[in-house]
Design an enzyme around this catalytic site. Structure first.
Site, PDB file in Angstrom:
ATOM      1  N   HIS A 125       0.820  -1.225   0.000  1.00  0.00           N
ATOM      2  CA  HIS A 125       0.000   0.000   0.000  1.00  0.00           C
ATOM      3  C   HIS A 125       0.851   1.271   0.000  1.00  0.00           C
ATOM      4  O   HIS A 125       0.315   2.360  -0.218  1.00  0.00           O
ATOM      5  CB  HIS A 125      -0.933   0.039   1.214  1.00  0.00           C
ATOM      6  CG  HIS A 125      -1.984  -1.035   1.196  1.00  0.00           C
ATOM      7  ND1 HIS A 125      -2.846  -1.194   0.136  1.00  0.00           N
ATOM      8  CD2 HIS A 125      -2.301  -2.005   2.103  1.00  0.00           C
ATOM      9  CE1 HIS A 125      -3.658  -2.222   0.386  1.00  0.00           C
ATOM     10  NE2 HIS A 125      -3.348  -2.732   1.570  1.00  0.00           N
ATOM     11  N   ASP A 162      -2.613 -10.774  -2.488  1.00  0.00           N
ATOM     12  CA  ASP A 162      -3.187 -10.244  -1.245  1.00  0.00           C
ATOM     13  C   ASP A 162      -4.648  -9.851  -1.525  1.00  0.00           C
ATOM     14  O   ASP A 162      -4.984  -9.454  -2.633  1.00  0.00           O
ATOM     15  CB  ASP A 162      -2.380  -9.014  -0.808  1.00  0.00           C
ATOM     16  CG  ASP A 162      -2.758  -8.505   0.581  1.00  0.00           C
ATOM     17  OD1 ASP A 162      -2.024  -8.820   1.535  1.00  0.00           O
ATOM     18  OD2 ASP A 162      -3.782  -7.798   0.705  1.00  0.00           O
ATOM     19  N   HIS A 164      -6.220  -7.344  -0.609  1.00  0.00           N
ATOM     20  CA  HIS A 164      -6.342  -5.908  -0.871  1.00  0.00           C
ATOM     21  C   HIS A 164      -5.548  -5.540  -2.124  1.00  0.00           C
ATOM     22  O   HIS A 164      -4.512  -6.140  -2.398  1.00  0.00           O
ATOM     23  CB  HIS A 164      -5.806  -5.110   0.325  1.00  0.00           C
ATOM     24  CG  HIS A 164      -6.498  -5.441   1.619  1.00  0.00           C
ATOM     25  ND1 HIS A 164      -5.977  -6.334   2.520  1.00  0.00           N
ATOM     26  CD2 HIS A 164      -7.673  -5.016   2.123  1.00  0.00           C
ATOM     27  CE1 HIS A 164      -6.817  -6.441   3.553  1.00  0.00           C
ATOM     28  NE2 HIS A 164      -7.843  -5.653   3.344  1.00  0.00           N
ATOM     29  N   ASP A 246      -4.511 -12.934   3.184  1.00  0.00           N
ATOM     30  CA  ASP A 246      -5.753 -12.480   3.806  1.00  0.00           C
ATOM     31  C   ASP A 246      -6.986 -12.749   2.942  1.00  0.00           C
ATOM     32  O   ASP A 246      -8.100 -12.367   3.312  1.00  0.00           O
ATOM     33  CB  ASP A 246      -5.672 -10.996   4.210  1.00  0.00           C
ATOM     34  CG  ASP A 246      -4.949 -10.137   3.198  1.00  0.00           C
ATOM     35  OD1 ASP A 246      -4.659 -10.636   2.097  1.00  0.00           O
ATOM     36  OD2 ASP A 246      -4.673  -8.958   3.499  1.00  0.00           O
TER      37      ASP A 246
HETATM   38 ZN   LIG Z   1      -4.081  -7.269   2.592  1.00  0.00          ZN
END
Ligand SMILES: [Zn+2]
Length: 309
Positions: A125, A162, A164, A246
């Site tokens: 991120h 991931d 996200h 995740d």
């Molecule tokens: Zn994540």
């Protein structure tokens, strides 16, 4: 050649606020899982400290200094809604980058065929000059640039499973035809980016969003249909994996329903890609994964696959 595992105890010293999901126990359970008999043949190294010039391959030097200077001598300092620094955070983040860069060095020197970096904080991120979502420096992005600038590698692919979207990695390589960034992620979900229509200036970004409730079948279809063909066409000379776990069905932060077998499957498919154009060279870097049991079991099958076990 054995698979290389790179980690460092300093990565345990990045302390989040009480109850925060990105916590040191994540690395402790991974370490425990990889102590089992069948992982005895792993080569193991401690992560060196990345120097500032290396981090600056993807971030302005002033930003690196800003993170260094934000480091508290005690207590916690909050950089955004869910990203905080403790006294050990800066070193942990430099060890995470150092691990990935060292893994790239070892793989490109032919000392090992692939590597897994069990480090935290995560990185995908972190944008060029902005920490966010538990991340400070974009470890995978720095590893890719390091391979290019210091080893003369041409095309690098970063594959991010991931749950996200790796907005930071996409941001850093948006205008860079030499790096292909591919991501599966739940959408809508934090951070909100990653629509199929976000393709980069050179069609070098491949986003394959999934919906809440999707499981292994949709995940495998996204790879088979959207991502793997593009990777085969791109012919990366090095594959970097932003390995977040995740999307596991047990994970508390998201709503995909992957199980360990899905992570084993995707690892093998990515090894196939590395085998076709990159001399098997693959460096995998831990990103998210917040259910300790789901995380440790998923990392175990991921590393087993890397070991071809
Ligand atoms: Zn994540």
């Amino acid at each position: 050649m054995p698979t290389l595992l790179v980690t460092h105890p300093a990565c345990l010293n990045h302390l989040p606020p009480l109850g925060h999901p990105e916590r040191p126990d994540r690395l402790r359970v991974i370490e425990q899982a990889l102590e089992q008999e069948r992982y005895q043949s792993l080569a193991r190294d401690q992560a060196p400290l990345a120097d500032m010039e290396t981090v600056a391959l993807c971030h302005p030097l002033e930003y690196v200094e800003q993170i260094r200077d934000a480091s508290p001598s005690e207590g916690l300092v909050r950089l955004d809604a869910d990203t905080t620094m403790s006294p050990g955070t800066y070193e942990a983040a430099l060890r995470a980058v150092g691990a990935a860069v060292f893994a790239v060095d070892e793989v490109l020197a032919g000392k090992t065929v692939n590597a897994f970096c069990a480090t935290r904080p995560p990185g995908h991120h972190a944008e060029t000059a902005r920490p966010m979502g538990f991340c400070f420096f974009n470890t995978a992005a720095v590893a890719a640039r390091h391979a290019q600038k210091r080893h003369g590698i041409g095309r690098v692919a970063i594959v991010d499973f991931d749950v996200h979207h790796g907005n930071g990695t996409q941001d850093i390589f948006w205008n860079d035809a030499s790096v292909m960034y591919c991501s599966t992620h739940e959408m809508p979900l934090y951070p909100g980016t990653g629509a199929r229509t976000e393709c980069g200036l050179h069609d070098n970004i491949v986003n394959a969003p999934l919906r809440a409730g999707d499981g292994g079948e949709a995940f495998r279809d996204a790879f088979e249909e959207a991502i793997l063909p593009r990777l085969r066409e791109f012919r990366p000379e090095l594959l970097i994996v932003s390995a977040g776990f995740d999307a596991h069905t047990r994970d508390p932060l998201a709503n995909l329903n992957l199980v360990e077998n899905d992570f084993a499957w995707v690892t093998k498919r990515l090894m196939d890609i590395a085998g076709q154009s990159a001399n098997d060279r693959l460096v995998s870097i831990l990103e998210g994964g917040y259910d300790l049991e789901g995380l440790s079991r998923s990392v175990a099958v991921h590393v087993s696959a890397l070991m071809r076990g």
